[in-house]
Design a protein around this motif. Structure first.
Motif, PDB file in Angstrom:
ATOM      1  N   GLU A 204       0.826  -1.211   0.000  1.00  0.00           N
ATOM      2  CA  GLU A 204       0.000   0.000   0.000  1.00  0.00           C
ATOM      3  C   GLU A 204       0.861   1.262   0.000  1.00  0.00           C
ATOM      4  O   GLU A 204       0.462   2.317   0.503  1.00  0.00           O
ATOM      5  CB  GLU A 204      -0.965  -0.075   1.198  1.00  0.00           C
ATOM      6  N   ILE A 205       2.052   1.157  -0.580  1.00  0.00           N
ATOM      7  CA  ILE A 205       3.022   2.256  -0.522  1.00  0.00           C
ATOM      8  C   ILE A 205       2.529   3.549  -1.205  1.00  0.00           C
ATOM      9  O   ILE A 205       2.959   4.630  -0.854  1.00  0.00           O
ATOM     10  CB  ILE A 205       4.384   1.799  -1.100  1.00  0.00           C
ATOM     11  N   TYR A 206       1.597   3.403  -2.177  1.00  0.00           N
ATOM     12  CA  TYR A 206       1.085   4.616  -2.857  1.00  0.00           C
ATOM     13  C   TYR A 206      -0.237   5.108  -2.265  1.00  0.00           C
ATOM     14  O   TYR A 206      -0.933   5.920  -2.883  1.00  0.00           O
ATOM     15  CB  TYR A 206       0.904   4.348  -4.364  1.00  0.00           C
ATOM     16  N   GLN A 207      -0.587   4.615  -1.099  1.00  0.00           N
ATOM     17  CA  GLN A 207      -1.882   4.896  -0.506  1.00  0.00           C
ATOM     18  C   GLN A 207      -2.213   6.390  -0.398  1.00  0.00           C
ATOM     19  O   GLN A 207      -3.370   6.788  -0.533  1.00  0.00           O
ATOM     20  CB  GLN A 207      -1.872   4.270   0.888  1.00  0.00           C
ATOM     21  N   GLU A 208      -1.199   7.211  -0.136  1.00  0.00           N
ATOM     22  CA  GLU A 208      -1.479   8.641   0.047  1.00  0.00           C
ATOM     23  C   GLU A 208      -1.673   9.362  -1.288  1.00  0.00           C
ATOM     24  O   GLU A 208      -2.045  10.529  -1.312  1.00  0.00           O
ATOM     25  CB  GLU A 208      -0.332   9.323   0.809  1.00  0.00           C
ATOM     26  N   ILE A 209      -1.334   8.680  -2.388  1.00  0.00           N
ATOM     27  CA  ILE A 209      -1.394   9.366  -3.684  1.00  0.00           C
ATOM     28  C   ILE A 209      -2.511   8.725  -4.508  1.00  0.00           C
ATOM     29  O   ILE A 209      -2.284   7.863  -5.349  1.00  0.00           O
ATOM     30  CB  ILE A 209      -0.019   9.276  -4.392  1.00  0.00           C
ATOM     31  N   VAL A 210      -3.746   9.139  -4.213  1.00  0.00           N
ATOM     32  CA  VAL A 210      -4.905   8.609  -4.934  1.00  0.00           C
ATOM     33  C   VAL A 210      -5.803   9.758  -5.366  1.00  0.00           C
ATOM     34  O   VAL A 210      -5.881  10.791  -4.703  1.00  0.00           O
ATOM     35  CB  VAL A 210      -5.761   7.626  -4.089  1.00  0.00           C
ATOM     36  N   TYR A 211      -6.497   9.542  -6.476  1.00  0.00           N
ATOM     37  CA  TYR A 211      -7.362  10.579  -7.050  1.00  0.00           C
ATOM     38  C   TYR A 211      -8.808  10.108  -7.062  1.00  0.00           C
ATOM     39  O   TYR A 211      -9.670  10.729  -7.678  1.00  0.00           O
ATOM     40  CB  TYR A 211      -6.879  10.913  -8.477  1.00  0.00           C
ATOM     41  N   VAL A 212      -9.050   8.964  -6.453  1.00  0.00           N
ATOM     42  CA  VAL A 212     -10.415   8.424  -6.305  1.00  0.00           C
ATOM     43  C   VAL A 212     -10.621   8.207  -4.804  1.00  0.00           C
ATOM     44  O   VAL A 212      -9.789   8.626  -3.996  1.00  0.00           O
ATOM     45  CB  VAL A 212     -10.578   7.107  -7.089  1.00  0.00           C
ATOM     46  N   ASP A 213     -11.676   7.503  -4.423  1.00  0.00           N
ATOM     47  CA  ASP A 213     -11.900   7.246  -2.996  1.00  0.00           C
ATOM     48  C   ASP A 213     -10.704   6.495  -2.417  1.00  0.00           C
ATOM     49  O   ASP A 213     -10.124   5.639  -3.082  1.00  0.00           O
ATOM     50  CB  ASP A 213     -13.152   6.385  -2.794  1.00  0.00           C
ATOM     51  N   ALA A 291      -1.040  16.282   1.707  1.00  0.00           N
ATOM     52  CA  ALA A 291      -2.203  16.666   0.895  1.00  0.00           C
ATOM     53  C   ALA A 291      -1.784  17.645  -0.200  1.00  0.00           C
ATOM     54  O   ALA A 291      -2.259  17.565  -1.344  1.00  0.00           O
ATOM     55  CB  ALA A 291      -3.273  17.285   1.787  1.00  0.00           C
ATOM     56  N   THR A 292      -0.870  18.549   0.133  1.00  0.00           N
ATOM     57  CA  THR A 292      -0.418  19.526  -0.859  1.00  0.00           C
ATOM     58  C   THR A 292       0.326  18.825  -2.000  1.00  0.00           C
ATOM     59  O   THR A 292       0.132  19.150  -3.181  1.00  0.00           O
ATOM     60  CB  THR A 292       0.522  20.562  -0.181  1.00  0.00           C
ATOM     61  N   MET A 293       1.153  17.862  -1.651  1.00  0.00           N
ATOM     62  CA  MET A 293       1.878  17.129  -2.700  1.00  0.00           C
ATOM     63  C   MET A 293       0.905  16.338  -3.569  1.00  0.00           C
ATOM     64  O   MET A 293       1.041  16.277  -4.785  1.00  0.00           O
ATOM     65  CB  MET A 293       2.932  16.196  -2.073  1.00  0.00           C
ATOM     66  N   ARG A 294      -0.101  15.770  -2.914  1.00  0.00           N
ATOM     67  CA  ARG A 294      -1.091  14.989  -3.672  1.00  0.00           C
ATOM     68  C   ARG A 294      -1.797  15.866  -4.704  1.00  0.00           C
ATOM     69  O   ARG A 294      -2.020  15.471  -5.851  1.00  0.00           O
ATOM     70  CB  ARG A 294      -2.116  14.367  -2.721  1.00  0.00           C
ATOM     71  N   ILE A 295      -2.106  17.096  -4.284  1.00  0.00           N
ATOM     72  CA  ILE A 295      -2.786  18.016  -5.208  1.00  0.00           C
ATOM     73  C   ILE A 295      -1.874  18.341  -6.400  1.00  0.00           C
ATOM     74  O   ILE A 295      -2.309  18.389  -7.548  1.00  0.00           O
ATOM     75  CB  ILE A 295      -3.235  19.295  -4.460  1.00  0.00           C
ATOM     76  N   GLU A 320      -5.649   6.119 -11.520  1.00  0.00           N
ATOM     77  CA  GLU A 320      -6.477   6.509 -10.355  1.00  0.00           C
ATOM     78  C   GLU A 320      -5.622   6.780  -9.127  1.00  0.00           C
ATOM     79  O   GLU A 320      -6.099   7.289  -8.119  1.00  0.00           O
ATOM     80  CB  GLU A 320      -7.440   5.356 -10.035  1.00  0.00           C
ATOM     81  N   GLY A 321      -4.357   6.381  -9.199  1.00  0.00           N
ATOM     82  CA  GLY A 321      -3.456   6.608  -8.069  1.00  0.00           C
ATOM     83  C   GLY A 321      -2.014   6.495  -8.531  1.00  0.00           C
ATOM     84  O   GLY A 321      -1.749   6.279  -9.709  1.00  0.00           O
ATOM     85  N   ALA A 322      -1.074   6.663  -7.596  1.00  0.00           N
ATOM     86  CA  ALA A 322       0.378   6.669  -7.853  1.00  0.00           C
ATOM     87  C   ALA A 322       0.735   7.817  -8.815  1.00  0.00           C
ATOM     88  O   ALA A 322      -0.061   8.759  -8.967  1.00  0.00           O
ATOM     89  CB  ALA A 322       0.870   5.326  -8.348  1.00  0.00           C
ATOM     90  N   PHE A 323       1.892   7.756  -9.466  1.00  0.00           N
ATOM     91  CA  PHE A 323       2.245   8.873 -10.366  1.00  0.00           C
ATOM     92  C   PHE A 323       2.867   8.397 -11.664  1.00  0.00           C
ATOM     93  O   PHE A 323       3.942   8.828 -12.047  1.00  0.00           O
ATOM     94  CB  PHE A 323       3.128   9.909  -9.658  1.00  0.00           C
ATOM     95  N   TYR A 324       2.131   7.471 -12.312  1.00  0.00           N
ATOM     96  CA  TYR A 324       2.623   6.938 -13.580  1.00  0.00           C
ATOM     97  C   TYR A 324       1.508   6.897 -14.621  1.00  0.00           C
ATOM     98  O   TYR A 324       0.364   6.594 -14.286  1.00  0.00           O
ATOM     99  CB  TYR A 324       3.110   5.495 -13.402  1.00  0.00           C
TER     100      TYR A 324
END
Ligand code: PMP
Ligand code: GLU
Length: 399
Positions: A204-213, A291-295, A320-324
């Motif tokens: 769950e390493i990308y858990q903080e970087i999601v764009y859905v629920d 949260a700022t980085m996620r945005i 929907e998540g991560a950065f790829y």
């Protein structure tokens, strides 16, 4: 040198190899843009750095327990209950040198030679190699593009045999960016209920970087609690890749085995990183920074998606998540650069982009998806604009 037979099975990690190549070209003065390594370009939030500095000033420089400092494990315990609905004791948590070591520990402590390990594909590069080092047999379970690269419960079931011991997956997924919904996870759980001998590593390493629920943790399903190792860490969400702090929480016996194993190999993870980790997981300031980085990642996702859609031969889903981004580029296979270099596969294309466009990407072959390439958008908007423009130009030169 007469290296061990084992080394014949050890290939270089493609994510690291491409990044190394990009660095070498940069050192030669070539202006290479790296979309290869999955690493936030942000610096670690200063409140976390301050906590590590204070620990250093206070002489927190001695061997920590192999499991991790109690203070950090308590922060992880609170985090797991608060955010993931996973209830464990600190003794059921082990801190490692990055999530990578946690996954390796988890594999080495349960996989016997000949055991089969289910790995939904596309998958993160290191899973298959780790299973092979343990003598296990990686069983790739291919997911369909149409299903957003998510393996269905039936696809999972059809790859299970009486040798299946373990399953490893990441959600959000590196490289596809897909996120398993609660319904989809429930369907997996229903299948796994028929095979109580199968353990699971939920990365769950990308858990903080999601764009859905926010995705649900597999271990929060009561029937899975005693069969799942939840792996997480600070590298991605907290921009702490260089600190090398990851962790795993799970059944007591599995964690105790990891403690014995890690105790022989590397001991406890660095004390300063764990002191920073306490603040990373518990302070409101850190939450705000995350949260700022996620945005920022979300903005870059929109930008790169818009730019990539101008390349007609790239077929892709919005992550929907991560950065790829993970486009299927197979329409380009068979084309040539006009000088005799034919793009036969994604490896060739990644090489072509590196040498001709000076953009480093990673071939999907490393991730069990040989029709794709992976582009990281964990870089500035300027770099994204320039990189995709170079890629577009390079694609247009193929005939
Ligand atoms: N899992 C996945 C899916 C990853 O992308 C990474 C990034 N390298 C890791 C685990 C390991 O992360 P780290 O060792 O930096 O904590
Ligand atoms: N997880 C990152 C990636 O996939 C870091 C590199 C690695 O450890 O493989 O690029």
């Amino acid at each position: 040198m007469n290296l061990s037979n084992r080394m014949q099975r050890v290939v270089e990690s493609q994510t690291i190899a491409m990044t190394k190549k990009a660095r070498e070209l940069k050192d030669q003065g070539i202006d290479v843009i790296s979309l290869s390594i999955g690493e936030p370009d942000f610096d670690t939030p200063s409140i976390i750095c301050e906590a590590a500095k204070t620990a250093l000033d206070n002489g927190d420089t001695h061997y920590p327990p192999v499991l991790g400092t109690l203070a950090f494990r308590k922060s992880i315990q609170i985090k797991l209950l608060r955010d993931d609905n996973i209830n464990v004791e600190p003794s059921q948590i082990i801190v490692s040198n990055g999530a990578k070591q946690s996954i390796f520990n988890a594999v080495m402590t349960v996989v016997n030679p000949g055991d089969e390990v289910l790995i939904p594909a596309p998958f993160w590069v290191s899973y298959t190699s780790m299973v092979e080092y343990a003598g296990g047999i990686p069983i790739e379970v291919p997911a369909d593009y149409e299903n957003n690269y998510k393996v269905t419960a039936e696809q999972l079931r059809s790859h299970i045999s009486d040798k299946t011991k373990l399953m490893i997956f990441s959600s959000p997924c590196n490289p596809s960016g897909s996120v398993m919904s609660t319904e989809e996870l429930s369907e997996w759980v229903a299948v796994l209920a028929d095979y109580p001998q199968i353990l699971v590593i939920s990365d769950e390493i990308y858990q903080e970087i999601v764009y859905v629920d926010r995705p649900r943790s597999l271990a929060s399903f009561p029937e899975m609690h005693n069969r799942v190792a939840t792996v997480n860490g600070l590298s991605k969400g907290y921009a702490m890749t260089g600190w090398r702090i990851g962790y795993m929480a799970g059944p007591q016996e599995w964690i105790s085995a990891c403690e014995r194993y890690q105790g022989m190999i590397s001991s406890g993870a660095n004390t300063l990183g764990q002191a920073g980790g306490v603040i990373a997981l518990s302070s409101p300031e850190s939450k705000l920074e995350v949260a700022t980085m996620r945005i920022a990642f979300e903005r870059r996702r929109e930008l790169m998606g818009r730019l990539l859609s101008e390349i007609a031969t790239f077929k892709f889903k919005i992550p929907e998540g991560a950065f790829y981004y993970f486009p299927d580029v197979s329409e380009l296979f068979g084309k040539s650069n006009g000088n005799g270099f034919v793009i036969n596969n994604a490896d060739d294309l990644a090489l072509y982009f590196l040498e001709n466009a000076h953009v480093a990407t990673v071939s999907g072959s490393a991730f069990g998806a040989p029709k794709c390439i992976r582009l990281s958008y964990a870089t500035s908007e300027e770099q994204i604009i320039e990189a995709v423009s170079r890629i577009k130009q390079a694609v247009s030169q193929l005939i």
